[in-house]
Design a protein around this motif. Structure first.
Motif, PDB file in Angstrom:
ATOM      1  N   ARG A 144      12.248  -3.589   7.747  1.00 18.03           N
ATOM      2  CA  ARG A 144      13.139  -2.116   7.027  1.00 18.03           C
ATOM      3  C   ARG A 144      12.022  -1.867   5.075  1.00 18.03           C
ATOM      4  NH1 ARG A 144      16.663  -0.269   3.573  1.00 18.03           N
ATOM      5  NH2 ARG A 144      18.604   1.009   4.724  1.00 18.03           N
ATOM      6  N   ASP A 145      12.203  -3.191   4.734  1.00 18.82           N
ATOM      7  CA  ASP A 145      11.472  -2.428   3.486  1.00 18.82           C
ATOM      8  C   ASP A 145       9.601  -2.104   3.651  1.00 18.82           C
ATOM      9  OD1 ASP A 145      10.901  -2.396   0.267  1.00 18.82           O
ATOM     10  OD2 ASP A 145      10.462  -4.266   0.730  1.00 18.82           O
ATOM     11  N   MET A 146       8.850  -2.742   4.254  1.00 19.69           N
ATOM     12  CA  MET A 146       7.833  -1.756   4.772  1.00 19.69           C
ATOM     13  C   MET A 146       8.263  -0.622   4.995  1.00 19.69           C
ATOM     14  SD  MET A 146       5.210  -2.425   8.017  1.00 19.69           S
ATOM     15  CE  MET A 146       4.969  -4.657   7.031  1.00 19.69           C
ATOM     16  N   GLY A 147       8.824   0.394   6.105  1.00 15.45           N
ATOM     17  CA  GLY A 147       9.402   1.423   5.921  1.00 15.45           C
ATOM     18  C   GLY A 147       9.929   2.422   4.869  1.00 15.45           C
ATOM     19  N   TYR A 148      10.249   1.999   4.514  1.00 10.33           N
ATOM     20  CA  TYR A 148      11.115   2.442   3.124  1.00 10.33           C
ATOM     21  C   TYR A 148       9.911   2.708   2.244  1.00 10.33           C
ATOM     22  CZ  TYR A 148      14.568   3.564  -0.789  1.00 10.33           C
ATOM     23  OH  TYR A 148      15.737   4.243  -1.389  1.00 10.33           O
ATOM     24  N   ARG A 149       9.082   1.611   1.553  1.00  6.81           N
ATOM     25  CA  ARG A 149       8.349   1.358   0.860  1.00  6.81           C
ATOM     26  C   ARG A 149       6.712   2.840   1.102  1.00  6.81           C
ATOM     27  NH1 ARG A 149       7.470  -3.077  -2.574  1.00  6.81           N
ATOM     28  NH2 ARG A 149       5.850  -2.005  -3.520  1.00  6.81           N
ATOM     29  N   ALA A 150       6.414   2.517   2.255  1.00  7.07           N
ATOM     30  CA  ALA A 150       5.730   3.815   2.771  1.00  7.07           C
ATOM     31  C   ALA A 150       6.667   5.182   2.467  1.00  7.07           C
ATOM     32  CB  ALA A 150       5.292   3.052   4.360  1.00  7.07           C
ATOM     33  N   ALA A 151       7.926   5.161   3.360  1.00  9.93           N
ATOM     34  CA  ALA A 151       7.807   6.773   2.863  1.00  9.93           C
ATOM     35  C   ALA A 151       8.010   6.934   1.672  1.00  9.93           C
ATOM     36  CB  ALA A 151       9.431   6.497   3.174  1.00  9.93           C
ATOM     37  N   GLU A 152       8.295   5.743   0.445  1.00 11.51           N
ATOM     38  CA  GLU A 152       8.061   6.337  -1.161  1.00 11.51           C
ATOM     39  C   GLU A 152       6.779   6.922  -1.276  1.00 11.51           C
ATOM     40  OE1 GLU A 152      10.910   3.795  -3.323  1.00 11.51           O
ATOM     41  OE2 GLU A 152       9.293   2.064  -2.807  1.00 11.51           O
ATOM     42  N   LEU A 153       5.508   5.903  -0.647  1.00  8.64           N
ATOM     43  CA  LEU A 153       4.021   6.039  -0.456  1.00  8.64           C
ATOM     44  C   LEU A 153       4.487   7.859  -0.988  1.00  8.64           C
ATOM     45  CD1 LEU A 153       1.609   3.548  -0.342  1.00  8.64           C
ATOM     46  CD2 LEU A 153       2.720   4.015  -2.781  1.00  8.64           C
ATOM     47  N   VAL A 154       4.469   8.265   0.671  1.00  8.30           N
ATOM     48  CA  VAL A 154       4.059   9.298   1.209  1.00  8.30           C
ATOM     49  C   VAL A 154       5.154  10.831   0.112  1.00  8.30           C
ATOM     50  CG1 VAL A 154       6.116  10.528   2.758  1.00  8.30           C
ATOM     51  CG2 VAL A 154       3.574  10.706   3.653  1.00  8.30           C
ATOM     52  N   ARG A 198       5.653  10.298  -2.946  1.00  5.61           N
ATOM     53  CA  ARG A 198       5.304  10.473  -4.427  1.00  5.61           C
ATOM     54  C   ARG A 198       3.643  11.416  -4.487  1.00  5.61           C
ATOM     55  NH1 ARG A 198       7.559   4.654  -6.381  1.00  5.61           N
ATOM     56  NH2 ARG A 198       9.825   5.745  -6.509  1.00  5.61           N
ATOM     57  N   SER A 199       2.696  11.207  -3.408  1.00  6.20           N
ATOM     58  CA  SER A 199       1.507  10.879  -3.041  1.00  6.20           C
ATOM     59  C   SER A 199       1.384  12.356  -4.032  1.00  6.20           C
ATOM     60  CB  SER A 199       1.043  11.973  -2.036  1.00  6.20           C
ATOM     61  OG  SER A 199       1.291  12.654  -1.811  1.00  6.20           O
ATOM     62  N   GLY A 200       1.480  13.991  -3.863  1.00  2.74           N
ATOM     63  CA  GLY A 200       1.810  14.969  -4.907  1.00  2.74           C
ATOM     64  C   GLY A 200       0.387  15.063  -4.950  1.00  2.74           C
ATOM     65  N   GLY A 201      -0.966  14.694  -4.173  1.00  2.00           N
ATOM     66  CA  GLY A 201      -1.923  14.848  -4.866  1.00  2.00           C
ATOM     67  C   GLY A 201      -3.272  13.859  -4.740  1.00  2.00           C
ATOM     68  N   ARG A 202      -2.306  13.213  -5.621  1.00  2.68           N
ATOM     69  CA  ARG A 202      -2.855  11.528  -6.316  1.00  2.68           C
ATOM     70  C   ARG A 202      -2.222  10.734  -5.797  1.00  2.68           C
ATOM     71  NH1 ARG A 202       1.846  10.162 -10.190  1.00  2.68           N
ATOM     72  NH2 ARG A 202       2.941  10.431  -8.139  1.00  2.68           N
ATOM     73  N   ARG A 203      -3.661   9.959  -5.704  1.00  3.65           N
ATOM     74  CA  ARG A 203      -4.040   8.717  -4.990  1.00  3.65           C
ATOM     75  C   ARG A 203      -3.683   7.464  -5.253  1.00  3.65           C
ATOM     76  NH1 ARG A 203      -4.701   4.618  -1.779  1.00  3.65           N
ATOM     77  NH2 ARG A 203      -7.265   4.330  -1.228  1.00  3.65           N
ATOM     78  N   GLN A 204      -2.542   6.969  -4.135  1.00  8.09           N
ATOM     79  CA  GLN A 204      -1.425   6.078  -3.853  1.00  8.09           C
ATOM     80  C   GLN A 204      -2.022   4.837  -4.065  1.00  8.09           C
ATOM     81  OE1 GLN A 204       1.584   6.395  -5.173  1.00  8.09           O
ATOM     82  NE2 GLN A 204       0.841   8.558  -5.156  1.00  8.09           N
ATOM     83  N   ARG A 205      -1.950   3.960  -4.522  1.00 13.95           N
ATOM     84  CA  ARG A 205      -2.221   2.443  -3.824  1.00 13.95           C
ATOM     85  C   ARG A 205      -1.443   1.506  -2.946  1.00 13.95           C
ATOM     86  NH1 ARG A 205      -2.970  -1.253  -9.387  1.00 13.95           N
ATOM     87  NH2 ARG A 205      -4.523   0.621 -10.930  1.00 13.95           N
ATOM     88  N   SER A 206      -2.088   1.034  -2.215  1.00 18.65           N
ATOM     89  CA  SER A 206      -1.780   0.651  -1.126  1.00 18.65           C
ATOM     90  C   SER A 206      -0.360  -0.560  -1.861  1.00 18.65           C
ATOM     91  CB  SER A 206      -3.117  -0.071  -0.008  1.00 18.65           C
ATOM     92  OG  SER A 206      -3.992   1.117   0.657  1.00 18.65           O
ATOM     93  N   VAL A 207       0.269  -1.771  -0.610  1.00 18.17           N
ATOM     94  CA  VAL A 207       0.965  -2.343  -0.930  1.00 18.17           C
ATOM     95  C   VAL A 207       0.968  -3.264   0.195  1.00 18.17           C
ATOM     96  CG1 VAL A 207       3.266  -2.598  -1.252  1.00 18.17           C
ATOM     97  CG2 VAL A 207       2.391  -0.025  -2.047  1.00 18.17           C
ATOM     98  N   VAL A 208       1.437  -4.626  -0.246  1.00 22.24           N
ATOM     99  CA  VAL A 208       0.985  -5.340   1.038  1.00 22.24           C
ATOM    100  C   VAL A 208       2.352  -6.313   0.350  1.00 22.24           C
ATOM    101  CG1 VAL A 208       0.152  -7.845   1.081  1.00 22.24           C
ATOM    102  CG2 VAL A 208      -1.888  -6.447   0.700  1.00 22.24           C
ATOM    103  N   LEU A 209       3.244  -6.782   0.970  1.00 24.95           N
ATOM    104  CA  LEU A 209       4.532  -7.145   0.816  1.00 24.95           C
ATOM    105  C   LEU A 209       4.309  -8.407   1.674  1.00 24.95           C
ATOM    106  CD1 LEU A 209       6.818  -4.618   2.421  1.00 24.95           C
ATOM    107  CD2 LEU A 209       6.168  -5.003  -0.178  1.00 24.95           C
ATOM    108  N   PRO A 210       5.197  -9.554   1.110  1.00 27.42           N
ATOM    109  CA  PRO A 210       4.895 -10.968   1.762  1.00 27.42           C
ATOM    110  C   PRO A 210       5.393 -11.084   3.014  1.00 27.42           C
ATOM    111  CG  PRO A 210       6.552 -10.317  -0.499  1.00 27.42           C
ATOM    112  CD  PRO A 210       6.174  -9.676  -0.358  1.00 27.42           C
ATOM    113  N   THR A 211       5.427 -12.073   3.659  1.00 29.10           N
ATOM    114  CA  THR A 211       5.900 -13.103   4.505  1.00 29.10           C
ATOM    115  C   THR A 211       6.765 -14.426   3.459  1.00 29.10           C
ATOM    116  OG1 THR A 211       4.435 -14.017   5.336  1.00 29.10           O
ATOM    117  CG2 THR A 211       4.191 -11.696   5.851  1.00 29.10           C
TER     118      THR A 211
END
Length: 354
Positions: A317-327, A329-342
């Motif tokens: 669920r957190d993975m989906g939420y963070r992906a939606a936040e990235l997309v 917030r893009s606004g033409g800016r390069r977003q950094r990838s996120v690695v979540l802990p297991t």
């Protein structure tokens, strides 16, 4: 009344993908021959984009797309919940599509989203990097979740191959024949850390013949498994299914029957873990007395098994939420990838090697 031609009709008649038709009709890049063929077929079929489509092309829709291989898969459902929660808080509509793990169906859905001017997309990719390049070139903002598209196969020139052979004979390593990867942000779990922790736990219980069952998109997990096990590596203990439940069961059953000497299994996903449990039961293998089992993904039924399954939990669920936040917030800016802990959650499916 004659049926109105659709963009899919044009694509089939022209022998191209829906995304290519959409790109040509919107003035995007295409070879002269392809452009001419698509325009000729569109005219012949009297294809006319809908009024809704014309209106959408005049402004951004404000919505986003979400593509997953299987909405009935518990993990993908968790990921979708996260995307929807974030989109809901931002007042954004979401168009959800299921690709069935089929790259061609995925490309068709991408084309339909482009036609509807959905310009932001979160995807658990099924196709390789090459199949995703048109969407990126068309200006779609993409964020990959859970996994990355595989690198396309490289067809090496015979002359280059001969040169590489000479380099190998001279003891020099040839340059890797690989195209530049897509510059697309992603939100993924720490597969390397999760698999390494699972293998280390099994090693601590005395297991040495540990197998891995993988599926589509599990290349990183398989690589992490190979690294964690180290040398000497028994490749026969690494098997893959094609993605369906039947294929997963066949892979697990075949592994158990061909390698009765194995003592532990790491399943690369919840469908594969389910298959391993069923196959072990059918073959009268007792978990964990005969074989220990760790599954990547924590899903509700894992605790209901007998015994409950030890799992590598990833935050779907957190993975989906963070992906939606990235997309968003893009606004033409390069977003950094996120690695979540297991997290390794120890239950009852692993025991000491007997």
């Amino acid at each position: 009344m004659a049926k109105r031609a659709t963009i899919k009709d044009v694509a089939e008649a022209a022998g191209v993908g829906v995304a290519t038709v959409s790109r040509v009709l919107s003035g995007g890049s295409a070879s002269p021959q392809t452009r001419e063929r698509v325009l000729a077929v569109a005219a012949q079929l009297d294809y006319r984009p809908s009024a809704l489509g014309r209106n959408l092309r005049q402004r951004r829709t404000g919505g986003m797309g979400l593509l997953v291989p299987d909405l009935t898969d518990t993990f993908h459902a968790q990921l979708a919940e996260g995307v929807l929660a974030c989109a809901r808080s931002a007042g954004e509509p979401v168009v959800i599509g299921s690709t069935g793990g089929d790259p061609e169906q995925e490309s068709e859905l991408i084309g339909m989203l482009l036609e509807q001017s959905v310009d932001r997309l979160i995807a658990v990719p099924s196709g390789d990097e090459e199949s995703w390049a048109p969407a990126i070139r068309a200006g779609m903002t993409v964020v990959f979740a859970d996994r990355l598209p595989a690198a396309p196969p490289v067809e090496e020139d015979p002359a280059v191959s001969a040169l590489n052979d000479l380099l190998l004979l001279d003891g020099a390593a040839p340059p890797p024949a690989r195209a530049k990867p897509l510059d697309v942000p992603s939100v993924v779990a720490d597969d390397r850390g999760g698999i390494r922790t699972a293998v280390r736990y099994l090693r601590g219980l005395g297991h040495r013949r540990i197998a891995f069952i993988g599926g589509p998109g599990h290349d990183r997990r398989a690589a992490a498994f190979r690294e964690a096990v180290g040398e000497p590596l028994d490749e026969e203990l690494i098997v893959f299914g094609t993605g369906s439940r039947d294929s997963a069961y066949a892979a697990a059953s075949g592994l158990f029957q061909s390698r009765p000497d194995l003592t532990a299994v790491v399943a690369g996903g919840n469908v594969l873990g389910e298959a391993a449990v069923l196959a072990a039961r059918e073959l009268d293998l007792r978990v964990p007395r005969d074989v220990s089992l760790i599954m990547y993904d924590d899903v509700p039924w894992a605790e209901l098994c007998s015994p409950p399954l030890t799992v590598v939990a990833q935050p779907g669920r957190d993975m989906g939420y963070r992906a939606a936040e990235l997309v968003l917030r893009s606004g033409g800016r390069r977003q950094r990838s996120v690695v979540l802990p297991t997290e390794l959650i120890v239950r009852g499916s692993c025991g000491p090697r007997r």
